[in-house]
Design a protein around this motif. Structure first.
Motif, mmCIF file in Angstrom:
data_model
loop_
_atom_site.group_PDB
_atom_site.id
_atom_site.type_symbol
_atom_site.label_atom_id
_atom_site.label_comp_id
_atom_site.label_asym_id
_atom_site.label_seq_id
_atom_site.Cartn_x
_atom_site.Cartn_y
_atom_site.Cartn_z
ATOM 1 N N HIS A 16 0.869 -1.183 0.000
ATOM 2 C CA HIS A 16 0.000 0.000 0.000
ATOM 3 C C HIS A 16 0.903 1.229 0.000
ATOM 4 C CE1 HIS A 16 1.063 0.542 4.210
ATOM 5 N NE2 HIS A 16 0.942 -0.762 4.302
ATOM 6 N N PHE A 17 0.324 2.399 -0.267
ATOM 7 C CA PHE A 17 1.142 3.577 -0.573
ATOM 8 C C PHE A 17 1.374 4.539 0.583
ATOM 9 C CE2 PHE A 17 0.601 3.029 -5.238
ATOM 10 C CZ PHE A 17 1.922 3.249 -5.561
ATOM 11 N N GLU A 18 0.857 4.240 1.779
ATOM 12 C CA GLU A 18 0.910 5.255 2.834
ATOM 13 C C GLU A 18 2.340 5.676 3.165
ATOM 14 O OE1 GLU A 18 -2.107 6.873 4.033
ATOM 15 O OE2 GLU A 18 -2.399 5.884 2.124
ATOM 16 N N SER A 19 3.269 4.693 3.325
ATOM 17 C CA SER A 19 4.648 5.047 3.712
ATOM 18 C C SER A 19 5.345 5.820 2.587
ATOM 19 C CB SER A 19 5.450 3.784 4.063
ATOM 20 O OG SER A 19 5.359 2.833 3.014
ATOM 21 N N THR A 20 5.000 5.502 1.322
ATOM 22 C CA THR A 20 5.600 6.180 0.174
ATOM 23 C C THR A 20 5.269 7.673 0.185
ATOM 24 O OG1 THR A 20 5.395 4.174 -1.149
ATOM 25 C CG2 THR A 20 5.621 6.225 -2.366
ATOM 26 N N VAL A 21 3.993 7.982 0.431
ATOM 27 C CA VAL A 21 3.563 9.384 0.360
ATOM 28 C C VAL A 21 4.063 10.177 1.567
ATOM 29 C CG1 VAL A 21 1.624 10.947 -0.059
ATOM 30 C CG2 VAL A 21 1.544 8.639 -0.954
ATOM 31 N N VAL A 22 4.205 9.496 2.710
ATOM 32 C CA VAL A 22 4.789 10.178 3.884
ATOM 33 C C VAL A 22 6.191 10.689 3.529
ATOM 34 C CG1 VAL A 22 5.716 9.797 6.212
ATOM 35 C CG2 VAL A 22 3.424 8.977 5.633
ATOM 36 N N ASP A 23 6.971 9.861 2.829
ATOM 37 C CA ASP A 23 8.324 10.269 2.412
ATOM 38 C C ASP A 23 8.255 11.475 1.462
ATOM 39 O OD1 ASP A 23 11.141 10.168 2.120
ATOM 40 O OD2 ASP A 23 10.984 8.873 0.362
ATOM 41 N N VAL A 24 7.306 11.427 0.493
ATOM 42 C CA VAL A 24 7.163 12.525 -0.473
ATOM 43 C C VAL A 24 6.817 13.836 0.241
ATOM 44 C CG1 VAL A 24 5.703 13.422 -2.339
ATOM 45 C CG2 VAL A 24 6.526 11.069 -2.431
ATOM 46 N N LEU A 25 5.853 13.776 1.165
ATOM 47 C CA LEU A 25 5.415 15.009 1.855
ATOM 48 C C LEU A 25 6.529 15.572 2.742
ATOM 49 C CD1 LEU A 25 1.742 13.984 2.751
ATOM 50 C CD2 LEU A 25 2.545 15.339 0.820
ATOM 51 N N ASP A 26 7.295 14.650 3.339
ATOM 52 C CA ASP A 26 8.433 15.067 4.163
ATOM 53 C C ASP A 26 9.488 15.766 3.287
ATOM 54 O OD1 ASP A 26 10.071 15.096 6.534
ATOM 55 O OD2 ASP A 26 11.247 13.489 5.616
ATOM 56 N N MET A 27 9.756 15.203 2.105
ATOM 57 C CA MET A 27 10.719 15.819 1.179
ATOM 58 C C MET A 27 10.211 17.176 0.695
ATOM 59 S SD MET A 27 11.961 12.572 -1.119
ATOM 60 C CE MET A 27 13.081 13.497 -2.172
ATOM 61 N N TYR A 28 8.909 17.257 0.397
ATOM 62 C CA TYR A 28 8.318 18.526 -0.069
ATOM 63 C C TYR A 28 8.553 19.630 0.966
ATOM 64 C CZ TYR A 28 4.769 21.986 -1.331
ATOM 65 O OH TYR A 28 4.126 23.157 -1.652
ATOM 66 N N THR A 29 8.338 19.284 2.235
ATOM 67 C CA THR A 29 8.520 20.276 3.310
ATOM 68 C C THR A 29 9.985 20.698 3.409
ATOM 69 O OG1 THR A 29 6.644 19.353 4.514
ATOM 70 C CG2 THR A 29 8.192 20.674 5.793
ATOM 71 N N LYS A 30 10.900 19.734 3.285
ATOM 72 C CA LYS A 30 12.334 20.071 3.368
ATOM 73 C C LYS A 30 12.768 20.950 2.184
ATOM 74 C CE LYS A 30 13.805 16.165 6.169
ATOM 75 N NZ LYS A 30 14.007 14.727 6.140
ATOM 76 N N ILE A 31 12.199 20.674 1.002
ATOM 77 C CA ILE A 31 12.594 21.433 -0.201
ATOM 78 C C ILE A 31 12.030 22.856 -0.162
ATOM 79 C CG2 ILE A 31 12.334 21.573 -2.735
ATOM 80 C CD1 ILE A 31 12.084 18.399 -2.597
ATOM 81 N N THR A 32 10.772 22.976 0.272
ATOM 82 C CA THR A 32 10.079 24.280 0.159
ATOM 83 C C THR A 32 9.960 25.042 1.476
ATOM 84 O OG1 THR A 32 7.902 23.298 0.591
ATOM 85 C CG2 THR A 32 8.630 23.377 -1.715
ATOM 86 N N GLY A 33 10.146 24.316 2.594
ATOM 87 C CA GLY A 33 9.920 24.971 3.895
ATOM 88 C C GLY A 33 8.441 25.100 4.226
ATOM 89 N N LYS A 34 7.563 24.496 3.397
ATOM 90 C CA LYS A 34 6.113 24.592 3.626
ATOM 91 C C LYS A 34 5.541 23.194 3.870
ATOM 92 C CE LYS A 34 5.085 26.376 -0.401
ATOM 93 N NZ LYS A 34 4.450 27.053 -1.540
ATOM 94 N N THR A 35 4.403 23.164 4.579
ATOM 95 C CA THR A 35 3.681 21.897 4.713
ATOM 96 C C THR A 35 2.573 21.893 3.671
ATOM 97 O OG1 THR A 35 4.135 21.879 7.069
ATOM 98 C CG2 THR A 35 2.366 20.442 6.314
ATOM 99 N N LEU A 36 2.445 20.805 2.934
ATOM 100 C CA LEU A 36 1.409 20.734 1.896
ATOM 101 C C LEU A 36 0.044 20.586 2.548
ATOM 102 C CD1 LEU A 36 1.169 20.628 -1.208
ATOM 103 C CD2 LEU A 36 1.101 18.154 -1.019
ATOM 104 N N ASP A 37 -0.871 21.464 2.210
ATOM 105 C CA ASP A 37 -2.226 21.405 2.769
ATOM 106 C C ASP A 37 -3.045 20.414 1.943
ATOM 107 O OD1 ASP A 37 -4.675 21.758 3.866
ATOM 108 O OD2 ASP A 37 -5.056 23.721 2.978
ATOM 109 N N LEU A 38 -3.357 19.272 2.561
ATOM 110 C CA LEU A 38 -4.087 18.237 1.816
ATOM 111 C C LEU A 38 -5.556 18.155 2.248
ATOM 112 C CD1 LEU A 38 -1.525 15.300 1.577
ATOM 113 C CD2 LEU A 38 -2.271 16.832 -0.232
ATOM 114 N N SER A 39 -6.071 19.225 2.859
ATOM 115 C CA SER A 39 -7.495 19.189 3.230
ATOM 116 C C SER A 39 -8.305 19.356 1.954
ATOM 117 C CB SER A 39 -7.813 20.312 4.222
ATOM 118 O OG SER A 39 -7.301 21.531 3.742
#
Length: 445
Positions: free
Chosen positions: A410-433
């Motif tokens: 399943h993909f949950e652990s994969t996307v956690v890594d992506v969102l963590d990388m996104y935050t490190k690259i941009t300094g922002k948290t992706l709003d997924l609401s």
């Protein structure tokens, strides 16, 4: 190629494609390169001829298996949790318009040599042959507590602070037996070992809620969905998104060498004598092998069959989780099956995968408990790959490296890594609401 980019992404695996899509939507100037001449990197889908070439070294599969082009065999087989992070990301970016999903028929768990449907609600718990009469009642109470739990409503907490209480403590409050804990922790909360028992219970409870809510979404036999034509569609869909927002794609670029300045910061990428400048580099571990370390190995069997997996109610698509304790292992084994119903094989053919974190050097023997559940097999291929994590300091070198895909289906652990990388690259948290009902429409089309 001598332009300057905000970010150069190397490799078109799913993680890298999601990131290049998200970063392009954010208005960053993105160049995406891959040494291969196809999308998907490690997470591509292969037709039958490609599968034969990769594992048998020849181009001529047996004719009785059907047309090569009708096969889409995932190299990283994973289902998508209907209410999970990947669906939220797909809706947030409107990538759903490039894809068609279909619900997965069944979700099962292995206990003492047999497989059982995973009960996810109080009603299902009362019907489940996994438990005796008294245990069913205890499990029902536990499920009602989880269903009613609301982080924002202290009344639903029953006096427990789940950020402090461990999963083990909450389970013992309901007096659940070891086998019940096994299927709840591994087949519902999708933990791949038992470390979660001594961690705060909030994550455990949220994971079970996610499973139950995902199950309710499509009224199907499982909480999972899966794209028609296989997972190879996903990287391409995010690549399209990136292109719509001005991202540039270049496949079949040899070498792809990351260039650094005197202080060790990434400043560009050179391929075939041309250098593109950039401020940051995003890549999979294979592009910066000196900045990662090996942490394990995934071993997998890919099987082509002419029937559904026995005892799954003739399911055309199914996940079976074999909890570690049932097999005397340190981590779980995963069984994933899909078929012509999802357009990944010719009519009447099924593709099953058995995956695990390798604990020995003998995949045939190690994966046997999963393979034995499959019944007769037309063809079987074994493959293993090493798993890596980054060891670099991103602030010092501006290199953002993804973690290798794990054995889970399943993909949950994969996307956690992506969102963590996104935050490190941009300094922002992706709003997924997002409005999850948009996914229902996409899945039912």
């Amino acid at each position: 190629m001598d332009e300057e980019y905000d970010v150069i992404v190397l490799g078109t695996g799913l993680k890298e494609c999601i990131l290049s899509g998200l970063l392009s939507v954010d208005g960053l100037k993105v160049l995406h390169m891959d040494r291969n001449d196809y999308y998907g990197g490690e997470s591509s889908s292969l037709n039958l001829t490609q599968l034969w070439k990769r594992f048998r070294g020849s181009d001529t599969p047996q004719e009785n298996l059907g047309a090569s082009r009708e096969y889409n065999v995932d190299m990283i087989p994973k289902f998508i949790m209907a209410n999970g992070l990947l669906v939220q990301t797909l809706i947030h970016t409107d990538v759903t318009k490039y894809l068609n999903f279909k619900a997965v028929d069944g979700s099962f768990v292995y206990k003492k040599g047999k497989i059982y449907k995973v009960p996810a609600t109080d009603v299902e718990a009362l019907k489940s042959p996994l438990m005796g009469l008294f245990e069913k009642r205890r499990a029902r109470k536990f499920f009602i507590y989880v269903q009613d739990y609301d982080e924002k409503d202290p009344k639903s907490h029953e006096g427990l602070d789940l950020s402090k209480v461990t999963a083990r403590e909450i389970i013992s409050k309901y007096g659940l037996e070891d086998d019940t804990i096994d299927f709840i922790g591994h087949a519902l909360a999708l933990h791949n070992d038992d470390d979660y028992l001594d961690q705060p219970a909030i994550d455990f409870v949220k994971r079970i809620k996610l499973y139950a809510e995902s199950l309710a979404r499509f009224q199907g036999g499982s909480p999972y969905i899966y794209p028609l034509y296989g997972l190879g569609e996903l990287p391409q869909a995010f690549a399209r998104l990136s292109a719509v927002y001005g991202g540039t794609y270049m496949l079949n670029k040899p070498e792809c060498k990351v260039e650094f300045d005197g202080s060790g910061k990434a400043i560009g990428v050179t391929s075939a004598g041309e250098t593109a400048k950039c401020k940051k580099v995003v890549c999979d571990p294979s592009y910066l092998s000196d900045k990662v370390k090996k942490v394990g190995k995934v071993t997998r069997a890919v099987c082509i069959m002419s029937h559904p997996i026995p005892d799954t109610n003739d399911a055309h698509s199914v996940q079976i989780i074999l909890p570690q304790k049932q097999l005397g292992r340190k981590s779980d084994m995963y069984l994933f099956c899909c078929s012509y119903a999802h357009n990944v094989a010719p009519k009447g053919k099924y593709i099953a995968f058995v995956s695990a974190e390798a604990e020995t050097d003998n995949p045939e023997e190690e994966l046997k408990p999963g393979i034995e559940l499959l019944g007769p097999i037309d063809e079987i291929f074994y493959h293993s790959y090493d798993t890596y994590v980054p060891t670099n300091n991103q602030e010092e070198d501006n290199c953002f490296i993804s973690v290798t895909y794990d054995a889970t289906t399943h993909f949950e652990s994969t996307v956690v890594d992506v969102l963590d990388m996104y935050t490190k690259i941009t300094g922002k948290t992706l709003d997924l609401s997002v409005d999850l009902s948009a996914a229902s429409a996409a899945a039912e089309n």
